[in-house]
Design a protein around this motif. Structure first.
Motif, short mmCIF file in Angstrom:
data_model
loop_
_atom_site.label_atom_id
_atom_site.label_comp_id
_atom_site.label_asym_id
_atom_site.label_seq_id
_atom_site.Cartn_x
_atom_site.Cartn_y
_atom_site.Cartn_z
N ALA B 16 -11.02 5.68 14.30
CA ALA B 16 -10.01 6.72 14.51
C ALA B 16 -10.59 8.06 14.11
CB ALA B 16 -8.78 6.41 13.69
N GLN B 17 -10.09 9.09 14.72
CA GLN B 17 -10.50 10.44 14.37
C GLN B 17 -9.99 10.74 12.96
OE1 GLN B 17 -12.57 11.66 16.21
NE2 GLN B 17 -12.13 13.67 17.01
N ALA B 18 -10.87 11.28 12.10
CA ALA B 18 -10.41 11.64 10.76
C ALA B 18 -9.42 12.80 10.88
CB ALA B 18 -11.60 12.05 9.92
N PRO B 19 -8.33 12.77 10.09
CA PRO B 19 -7.37 13.86 10.17
C PRO B 19 -8.03 15.20 9.82
CG PRO B 19 -6.54 12.06 8.81
CD PRO B 19 -7.97 11.77 9.09
N ALA B 20 -7.59 16.24 10.50
CA ALA B 20 -8.15 17.57 10.23
C ALA B 20 -7.84 17.97 8.79
CB ALA B 20 -7.54 18.58 11.20
N PRO B 21 -8.80 18.61 8.11
CA PRO B 21 -8.54 19.05 6.74
C PRO B 21 -7.29 19.93 6.69
CG PRO B 21 -10.85 19.37 7.33
CD PRO B 21 -10.16 18.97 8.58
N GLY B 22 -6.46 19.69 5.71
CA GLY B 22 -5.25 20.48 5.57
C GLY B 22 -4.07 19.97 6.38
N SER B 23 -4.30 18.99 7.26
CA SER B 23 -3.21 18.45 8.06
C SER B 23 -2.30 17.58 7.19
CB SER B 23 -3.76 17.63 9.22
OG SER B 23 -4.38 16.47 8.71
N LYS B 27 -3.36 15.25 3.88
CA LYS B 27 -2.69 15.36 2.57
C LYS B 27 -2.16 14.00 2.11
CE LYS B 27 -1.36 20.19 3.03
NZ LYS B 27 -0.33 21.09 3.54
N LEU B 28 -1.65 13.21 3.06
CA LEU B 28 -1.15 11.88 2.70
C LEU B 28 -2.28 10.98 2.20
CD1 LEU B 28 1.37 11.25 5.65
CD2 LEU B 28 1.93 11.69 3.24
N SER B 30 -5.05 12.01 0.86
CA SER B 30 -5.47 12.55 -0.43
C SER B 30 -4.51 12.07 -1.54
CB SER B 30 -5.50 14.07 -0.33
OG SER B 30 -5.76 14.62 -1.57
N GLU B 31 -3.23 12.10 -1.23
CA GLU B 31 -2.24 11.65 -2.22
C GLU B 31 -2.41 10.15 -2.51
OE1 GLU B 31 2.30 10.35 -2.19
OE2 GLU B 31 1.96 12.26 -1.15
N PHE B 32 -2.64 9.37 -1.45
CA PHE B 32 -2.84 7.93 -1.62
C PHE B 32 -4.06 7.67 -2.53
CE2 PHE B 32 -5.30 4.25 -0.01
CZ PHE B 32 -4.44 3.23 -0.39
N LYS B 33 -5.15 8.37 -2.26
CA LYS B 33 -6.37 8.15 -3.05
C LYS B 33 -6.15 8.57 -4.50
CE LYS B 33 -9.81 8.10 0.56
NZ LYS B 33 -11.03 8.68 1.15
N GLU B 34 -5.38 9.62 -4.69
CA GLU B 34 -5.09 10.08 -6.04
C GLU B 34 -4.32 8.99 -6.81
OE1 GLU B 34 -6.06 12.63 -7.71
OE2 GLU B 34 -4.82 12.17 -9.46
N ARG B 35 -3.35 8.37 -6.15
CA ARG B 35 -2.55 7.33 -6.81
C ARG B 35 -3.40 6.07 -7.08
NH1 ARG B 35 3.47 8.01 -6.30
NH2 ARG B 35 3.67 10.21 -5.85
N PRO B 86 6.82 6.18 0.74
CA PRO B 86 7.30 6.00 2.11
C PRO B 86 6.52 6.76 3.17
CG PRO B 86 9.15 6.19 0.61
CD PRO B 86 7.93 6.39 -0.22
N GLU B 87 6.20 8.04 2.90
CA GLU B 87 5.46 8.81 3.92
C GLU B 87 4.04 8.25 4.08
OE1 GLU B 87 7.11 9.99 1.41
OE2 GLU B 87 8.50 11.55 2.10
N VAL B 88 3.45 7.80 2.96
CA VAL B 88 2.10 7.21 3.02
C VAL B 88 2.16 5.89 3.79
CG1 VAL B 88 0.24 6.23 1.63
CG2 VAL B 88 1.35 8.34 0.89
N ALA B 89 3.19 5.10 3.51
CA ALA B 89 3.36 3.82 4.21
C ALA B 89 3.49 4.05 5.72
CB ALA B 89 4.57 3.08 3.67
N GLN B 90 4.25 5.09 6.07
CA GLN B 90 4.40 5.40 7.51
C GLN B 90 3.07 5.80 8.13
OE1 GLN B 90 7.49 8.36 7.59
NE2 GLN B 90 9.01 6.89 6.82
#
Lengths: 300, 184
Positions: B16-23, B27-28, B30-35, B86-90
Motif C-alpha cells: 500500500a502507498q504510505a500515507p502522506a506525512p501530516g495526513s 497521524k493515526l 504515529s499515535e498507534f506506534k506511540e501507544r 476507535p479511529e486507529v481500529a478503523q
C-alpha cells in the motif's frame, strides 16, 4: 550441547519401551544408499514430528539406526516440533526422549517454527539452536542454510533474508520453513500468499533447495524456477491419500511416516527418504541447477 | 516507509502507498506506534527484559510465567481499544479491506482458509492457549500494516486482528471484526 541426563518420566518410558518392542519386529537394517562421499555435508530432515506418540518414536529409532550406519551430523526440523502443550514434560516426551540417542551422539538439531509451535519458547530452547531468533542462518561446508518463520513473514524477515542471501558466498543455498510454497496435498495445499512474497527472493538470489512441512505426507516436486522443492511433513503426523495429481508432482508418498537423509557433495545433492518401517521410498541425486549457478555469479 | 520495506519494494511486490506525512492516516499510525511504545516501556518497567535462552524446559516455563504475570498485574484494568483506539481500529480495517481487495486478495483469502483457522473469544491479557495453533498471518497483509517492534506481532483470530506480545504470550489489544465477513 549436551542434553541433561535425567530419569525418563514413566509415560515417556512406557512409550519408548513399546516402540522398542515394536521396532524389534519391524525395523530393518539400514541399506546404505546415499553416495557417502568423503567431506560431504550430510544431514537428516524431519517435519511435523513433535507428537510424542509411538510413530514419532519409530521414526526416531530409524534415524538413529541410519546415523549409526551413515553418520549424519545434524538434523533440520521443518516445524510443528512440539504439538499441543509446551510444558516441560512436553519438551521431554516430544523431543528429548525420542531423539536421546541422537542427542547423546552429538547430533545437532536446527529448528524452524510451525503453526503448532510456541515461537518464543522454542526459539529460546537451546537444543533447537535458534539462538532466541525466529529466523536464522548457519553454514556447513559449502552449504548455507536459512531457517525461516513462515508463520510471520514480515518486512523485517524478508529484508533480513534478502540481505543474507545476497551476501552469501555458499555454493548451495538451502531454505527450510514450515508452510510449503508448492504442494499437491489435499489437506492444506500451497501457501499462495507466502509464495507471492517469498519466491521472487528465492529465485533472484539463487536458492537451490527448499524443504517444507505442514502437509502430513511426503512430496518431491519438479523444479520451479530452478529450485528443488521437498515437502516432508510426516515425521510424526500422517494423513493418508492426501494428494491431487499434478504436473508438478515428481514423487509422493503418504502410506507411512518418513524422514530424509540428504548429502551435498560438490555440485550434487543426493536424497533418501526413509519410511518408519525402514524402506527407502524415494531416492536420487540432483545436480545444482544451472540458473542457480548464474544467479549466484550475478549476485557476487 | 521504513528502509526494510524499501528492499522488498525493489522486487515489485504489492504494498500500500504510505500515507502522506501530516495526513490523517499518518497521524493515526504515529499515535498507534506511540501507544505500542508506551506498552513496551511499561513492560520493561514492571517485568524487565524478555526471558533468555536455556536448555532447561522448566526454566522456559517458569521465566515466561513470571514475566507475563508481572505484565498482567500492571495492566489489570486494560481494556480493548486502548491501543487500537476507535479511529486507529478503523484505519486498520480500511487497510485490511484494501489489501484483501488488492492484487493478492484471493491468495490472501486462500492462505487464511488453509492456515488452520482458529475461532475463539479474545480477551485482553489472556494467554494464547498453547494447545491451539497460531494461525499464520498472510505476508502481504503484514507488509501493509504498520511495522511492529520485534516482540509484538499481529495475529488473525477468526475475523479479529490481535496484537500479541510474543515474549509474554499475552493478548495486548485487538480489533474486533477487523477482517470483512464476506468471501472469508
Amino acid at each position: 550441547m549436551s542434553i541433561r541426563s535425567k530419569t525418563v518420566p514413566l509415560a515417556a518410558g512406557l512409550i519408548a519401551l513399546s516402540v522398542s518392542l515394536a521396532g524389534a519386529q519391524t525395523q530393518s537394517r539400514p541399506g546404505l544408499r546415499i553416495p557417502l562421499q568423503k567431506d560431504s555435508v550430510r544431514f537428516a530432515v524431519i517435519g511435523d514430528s513433535g507428537t510424542g506418540e509411538k510413530e514419532q518414536y519409530q521414526i526416531a529409532k530409524q534415524m538413529e539406526a541410519y546415523r549409526q550406519a551413515m553418520n549424519f551430523d545434524f538434523v533440520i526440523m521443518l516445524g510443528d516440533n512440539i504439538y499441543g502443550e509446551h510444558e516441560p514434560r512436553d519438551f521431554e516426551k516430544k523431543f528429548e526422549v525420542p531423539y536421546k540417542p541422537l542427542l547423546d551422539a552429538g547430533v545437532k538439531f536446527y529448528a524452524s517454527l510451525g503453526n503448532h509451535d510456541d515461537p518464543k519458547l522454542e526459539a529460546s530452547y537451546k537444543p533447537f539452536n535458534m539462538n532466541g531468533e525466529r529466523y536464522y542462518t548457519f553454514k556447513k561446508g559449502d552449504v548455507q542454510f536459512f531457517a525461516l518463520d513462515s508463520n510471520y513473514m514480515d518486512a523485517k524477515q524478508l529484508s533480513w533474508l534478502e540481505q543474507n542471501l545476497k551476501s552469501s558466498k555458499a555454493r548451495w543455498k538451502i531454505c527450510f520453513f514450515h508452510h510449503p510454497l508448492y504442494n499437491d496435498g489435499k489437506m492444506h495445499g500451497p501457501d499462495l500468499d507466502l509464495r507471492n512474497q517469498l519466491s521472487p527472493l528465492l529465485k533472484l538470489y539463487g536458492v537451490n533447495v527448499v524443504f517444507s512441512g505442514h502437509e502430513h505426507a511426503y512430496e518431491r516436486l519438479k523444479p520451479v524456477d530452478n529450485i528443488y522443492y521437498f515437502v516432508q511433513g510426516d515425521s510424526g503426523k500422517l494423513v493418508h491419500h492426501d494428494f491431487h495429481r499434478s504436473d508438478l508432482m515428481e514423487k509422493s508418498f503418504d502410506r507411512d511416516r518418513t524422514f530424509m537423509i540428504v548429502e551435498v557433495a560438490g555440485e550434487n545433492l543426493s536424497f533418501q527418504t526413509i519410511a518408519a518401517g525402514g524402506d527407502t521410498v524415494d531416492t536420487g541425486t540432483l545436480p545444482r541447477p544451472a540458473a542457480s549457478v548464474k544467479a549466484a555469479a550475478a549476485n557476487k | 516507509m521504513p528502509a526494510v520495506v524499501m528492499l522488498v519494494v525493489g522486487l515489485g511486490l504489492s504494498l500500500a502507498q504510505a500515507p502522506a506525512p501530516g495526513s490523517v492516516d499518518a497521524k493515526l499510525i504515529s499515535e498507534f506506534k506511540e501507544r505500542v511504545n508506551q506498552y513496551l516501556q511499561l513492560r520493561e518497567k514492571v517485568a524487565g527484559s524478555a526471558p533468555s535462552s536455556t536448555d532447561v524446559p522448566e526454566k522456559l516455563a517458569e521465566s515466561r510465567n513470571e514475566f507475563s504475570n508481572k505484565i498482567r498485574a500492571a495492566r489489570g484494568s486494560a481494556k480493548q481499544g486502548e491501543i487500537f483506539r476507535p479511529e486507529v481500529a478503523q484505519y486498520f480495517q480500511r487497510e485490511i479491506s484494501a489489501t484483501l481487495n488488492g492484487r493478492y486478495g484471493n491468495d490472501i483469502r486462500a492462505t487464511l482458509r488453509h492456515a488452520e483457522p482458529v475461532k475463539m473469544k479474545v480477551q485482553i491479557n489472556q494467554s494464547y492457549p498453547e494447545n491451539v495453533p497460531l494461525q499464520s498471518t498472510p505476508p502481504t497483509l503484514l507488509l501493509n500494516l504498520p511495522e511492529l517492534p520485534k516482540s509484538l506481532e499481529y495475529r488473525i483470530l477468526g475475523r479479529d486482528l490481535v496484537l500479541r506480545d510474543s515474549d509474554a504470550n499475552i493478548v495486548v489489544d485487538y480489533v474486533p471484526n477487523a477482517l470483512p465477513g464476506s468471501k472469508q
